[in-house]
Design a protein around this motif. Structure first.
Motif, PDB file in Angstrom:
ATOM      1  N   UNK A  37      14.661 -10.602   7.905  1.00 13.79           N
ATOM      2  CA  UNK A  37      15.350  -9.325   7.878  1.00 13.79           C
ATOM      3  C   UNK A  37      16.788  -9.515   7.407  1.00 13.79           C
ATOM      4  N   UNK A  38      17.226  -8.655   6.478  1.00 14.32           N
ATOM      5  CA  UNK A  38      18.576  -8.725   5.937  1.00 14.32           C
ATOM      6  C   UNK A  38      18.770  -9.744   4.835  1.00 14.32           C
ATOM      7  N   UNK A  39      17.737 -10.529   4.515  1.00 15.95           N
ATOM      8  CA  UNK A  39      17.853 -11.583   3.502  1.00 15.95           C
ATOM      9  C   UNK A  39      17.400 -11.038   2.141  1.00 15.95           C
ATOM     10  N   UNK A  40      18.118 -11.343   1.065  1.00 14.04           N
ATOM     11  CA  UNK A  40      17.686 -10.893  -0.263  1.00 14.04           C
ATOM     12  C   UNK A  40      16.330 -11.491  -0.635  1.00 14.04           C
ATOM     13  N   UNK A  41      15.534 -10.707  -1.357  1.00 14.92           N
ATOM     14  CA  UNK A  41      14.210 -11.132  -1.776  1.00 14.92           C
ATOM     15  C   UNK A  41      13.857 -10.419  -3.071  1.00 14.92           C
ATOM     16  N   UNK A  42      12.848 -10.916  -3.744  1.00 12.41           N
ATOM     17  CA  UNK A  42      12.290 -10.179  -4.866  1.00 12.41           C
ATOM     18  C   UNK A  42      11.524  -8.978  -4.335  1.00 12.41           C
ATOM     19  N   UNK A  43      11.512  -7.864  -5.050  1.00 10.05           N
ATOM     20  CA  UNK A  43      10.720  -6.724  -4.591  1.00 10.05           C
ATOM     21  C   UNK A  43       9.228  -7.054  -4.592  1.00 10.05           C
ATOM     22  N   UNK A  44       8.504  -6.488  -3.648  1.00 11.72           N
ATOM     23  CA  UNK A  44       7.067  -6.740  -3.562  1.00 11.72           C
ATOM     24  C   UNK A  44       6.537  -6.357  -2.196  1.00 11.72           C
ATOM     25  N   UNK A  45       5.245  -6.610  -1.985  1.00  6.15           N
ATOM     26  CA  UNK A  45       4.635  -6.281  -0.713  1.00  6.15           C
ATOM     27  C   UNK A  45       3.136  -6.462  -0.743  1.00  6.15           C
ATOM     28  N   UNK A  46       2.479  -6.007   0.300  1.00  2.00           N
ATOM     29  CA  UNK A  46       1.045  -6.209   0.461  1.00  2.00           C
ATOM     30  C   UNK A  46       0.237  -5.307  -0.473  1.00  2.00           C
ATOM     31  N   UNK A  47      -0.867  -5.849  -0.964  1.00  2.07           N
ATOM     32  CA  UNK A  47      -1.800  -5.095  -1.790  1.00  2.07           C
ATOM     33  C   UNK A  47      -2.715  -4.282  -0.874  1.00  2.07           C
ATOM     34  N   UNK A  48      -2.835  -2.991  -1.122  1.00  2.00           N
ATOM     35  CA  UNK A  48      -3.717  -2.141  -0.333  1.00  2.00           C
ATOM     36  C   UNK A  48      -5.176  -2.396  -0.710  1.00  2.00           C
ATOM     37  N   UNK A  49      -6.100  -2.202   0.228  1.00  2.00           N
ATOM     38  CA  UNK A  49      -7.513  -2.495  -0.043  1.00  2.00           C
ATOM     39  C   UNK A  49      -8.086  -1.745  -1.239  1.00  2.00           C
ATOM     40  N   UNK A  50      -7.555  -0.559  -1.522  1.00  2.00           N
ATOM     41  CA  UNK A  50      -8.161   0.278  -2.550  1.00  2.00           C
ATOM     42  C   UNK A  50      -7.484   0.150  -3.915  1.00  2.00           C
ATOM     43  N   UNK A  51      -6.508  -0.751  -4.091  1.00  2.00           N
ATOM     44  CA  UNK A  51      -5.783  -0.803  -5.351  1.00  2.00           C
ATOM     45  C   UNK A  51      -5.867  -2.170  -6.004  1.00  2.00           C
ATOM     46  N   UNK A  52      -5.681  -2.180  -7.325  1.00  2.00           N
ATOM     47  CA  UNK A  52      -5.632  -3.418  -8.072  1.00  2.00           C
ATOM     48  C   UNK A  52      -4.262  -4.060  -7.998  1.00  2.00           C
ATOM     49  N   UNK A  53      -4.148  -5.273  -8.535  1.00  2.00           N
ATOM     50  CA  UNK A  53      -2.902  -6.030  -8.429  1.00  2.00           C
ATOM     51  C   UNK A  53      -1.757  -5.364  -9.191  1.00  2.00           C
ATOM     52  N   UNK A  54      -2.004  -5.008 -10.446  1.00  2.00           N
ATOM     53  CA  UNK A  54      -0.934  -4.396 -11.239  1.00  2.00           C
ATOM     54  C   UNK A  54      -0.536  -3.045 -10.664  1.00  2.00           C
ATOM     55  N   UNK A  55      -1.516  -2.292 -10.183  1.00  2.00           N
ATOM     56  CA  UNK A  55      -1.230  -1.013  -9.526  1.00  2.00           C
ATOM     57  C   UNK A  55      -0.341  -1.229  -8.308  1.00  2.00           C
ATOM     58  N   UNK A  56      -0.632  -2.266  -7.530  1.00  2.00           N
ATOM     59  CA  UNK A  56       0.181  -2.560  -6.357  1.00  2.00           C
ATOM     60  C   UNK A  56       1.598  -2.966  -6.749  1.00  2.00           C
ATOM     61  N   UNK A  57       1.719  -3.747  -7.825  1.00  2.00           N
ATOM     62  CA  UNK A  57       3.040  -4.179  -8.271  1.00  2.00           C
ATOM     63  C   UNK A  57       3.895  -2.979  -8.671  1.00  2.00           C
ATOM     64  N   UNK A  58       3.313  -2.052  -9.401  1.00  2.00           N
ATOM     65  CA  UNK A  58       4.066  -0.871  -9.827  1.00  2.00           C
ATOM     66  C   UNK A  58       4.428   0.009  -8.615  1.00  2.00           C
ATOM     67  N   UNK A  59       3.507   0.142  -7.681  1.00  2.00           N
ATOM     68  CA  UNK A  59       3.789   0.942  -6.495  1.00  2.00           C
ATOM     69  C   UNK A  59       4.916   0.330  -5.675  1.00  2.00           C
ATOM     70  N   UNK A  60       4.839  -0.978  -5.420  1.00  2.00           N
ATOM     71  CA  UNK A  60       5.874  -1.631  -4.620  1.00  2.00           C
ATOM     72  C   UNK A  60       7.241  -1.531  -5.294  1.00  2.00           C
ATOM     73  N   UNK A  61       7.278  -1.716  -6.609  1.00  2.00           N
ATOM     74  CA  UNK A  61       8.547  -1.617  -7.321  1.00  2.00           C
ATOM     75  C   UNK A  61       9.133  -0.217  -7.172  1.00  2.00           C
ATOM     76  N   UNK A  62       8.309   0.800  -7.321  1.00  2.00           N
ATOM     77  CA  UNK A  62       8.794   2.176  -7.198  1.00  2.00           C
ATOM     78  C   UNK A  62       9.229   2.482  -5.768  1.00  2.00           C
ATOM     79  N   UNK A  63       8.449   2.019  -4.783  1.00  2.00           N
ATOM     80  CA  UNK A  63       8.771   2.332  -3.389  1.00  2.00           C
ATOM     81  C   UNK A  63      10.037   1.632  -2.926  1.00  2.00           C
ATOM     82  N   UNK A  64      10.227   0.383  -3.332  1.00  2.00           N
ATOM     83  CA  UNK A  64      11.362  -0.392  -2.819  1.00  2.00           C
ATOM     84  C   UNK A  64      12.639  -0.203  -3.625  1.00  2.00           C
TER      85      UNK A  64
END
Length: 240
Positions: A37-64
């Motif tokens: 917590x509080x430490x810099x990181x690359x944007x990203x996160x967990x892949x949801x069961x219903x989505x593909x990898x690239x879809x998850x990458x785009x979602x995480x980038x937009x959300x974060x």
């Protein structure tokens, strides 16, 4: 039903690079939750069961960060699965690379407490340290980006529609992180078939004598490829 295999999760992480003020910058988020917590990181996160990898990458980038990238600007980089890379559980991450011009300021969201652009060269030196194994992922992403400039016309995307050789050279210097000999660079880029198309105009915006103006040519691969200058050797110490 029992299994001999322990549970594991899949995540995505993104190395997003752009040029700001003539220098290569990396998109980072400050983690708003544990671990790190509080430490810099690359944007990203967990892949949801219903989505593909690239879809998850785009979602995480937009959300974060609030950033949305065009389709062509996101490519899969590598996967990372060392057992201890995430203290929560066994986590395998698939990393993506984006190198794009004119990316705006990010806006933090979801589990990121802040998001911002930081100079890539300082991050590569460990300042500030990144969470998880993101320093390794960043190094791999920067190396891929530097290699892409050797064999693709990607650098022209960071120039105006009409540009000089000096303006193009400054892009290579920023991404490669090293000075480039002007005469040698001019000879190489003008010798690659289809890389550059002269407009017939000249400009003095670089200062000095009028310089030729070019546009990107039709080539999608550079042949022969450009090669990065060798890193300067560290002189031996008196004790060596």
């Amino acid at each position: 039903m029992s299994s001999e295999f322990p549970p594991f999760a899949v995540t995505v992480d993104l190395v997003v690079l752009t040029l700001r003020d003539g220098h290569l910058h990396t998109l980072v988020v400050d983690r708003g939750v544990e671990p790190f917590i509080g430490v810099p990181a690359l944007p990203g996160g967990f892949v949801h069961p219903e989505e593909g990898l690239t879809e998850a990458a785009r979602r995480e980038l937009a959300e974060e960060t609030g950033l949305r990238l065009p389709e062509a600007h996101l490519e899969q980089l590598a996967s990372y699965g060392d057992p201890g890379r995430d203290p929560r559980m066994r986590v395998v991450t698939v990393a993506y690379l984006a190198l794009a011009p004119d990316l705006p300021l990010p806006v933090a969201g979801t589990d990121a407490s802040d998001s911002r652009w930081l100079p890539t060269d300082t991050l590569l030196e460990g300042a500030p340290p990144l969470a998880f194994d993101h320093a390794r992922i960043l190094r791999d992403g920067v190396e891929r980006a530097r290699a892409k400039l050797e064999y693709s016309p990607l650098a022209t995307a960071f120039c105006p529609p009409e540009f000089t050789i000096a303006e193009l050279r400054r892009v290579y210097e920023a991404v490669w992180g090293t000075p480039v000999d002007p005469r040698n660079f001019h000879r190489k880029v003008t010798g690659v078939d289809g890389f550059l198309t002269p407009t017939g105009d000249t400009t003095t915006r670089d200062g000095g004598r009028p310089a030729q103006v070019f546009r990107r040519g039709p080539a999608t691969l550079l042949h022969p490829p450009l090669t990065r200058p060798a890193a300067p050797r560290t002189p031996p110490s008196a004790a060596d």
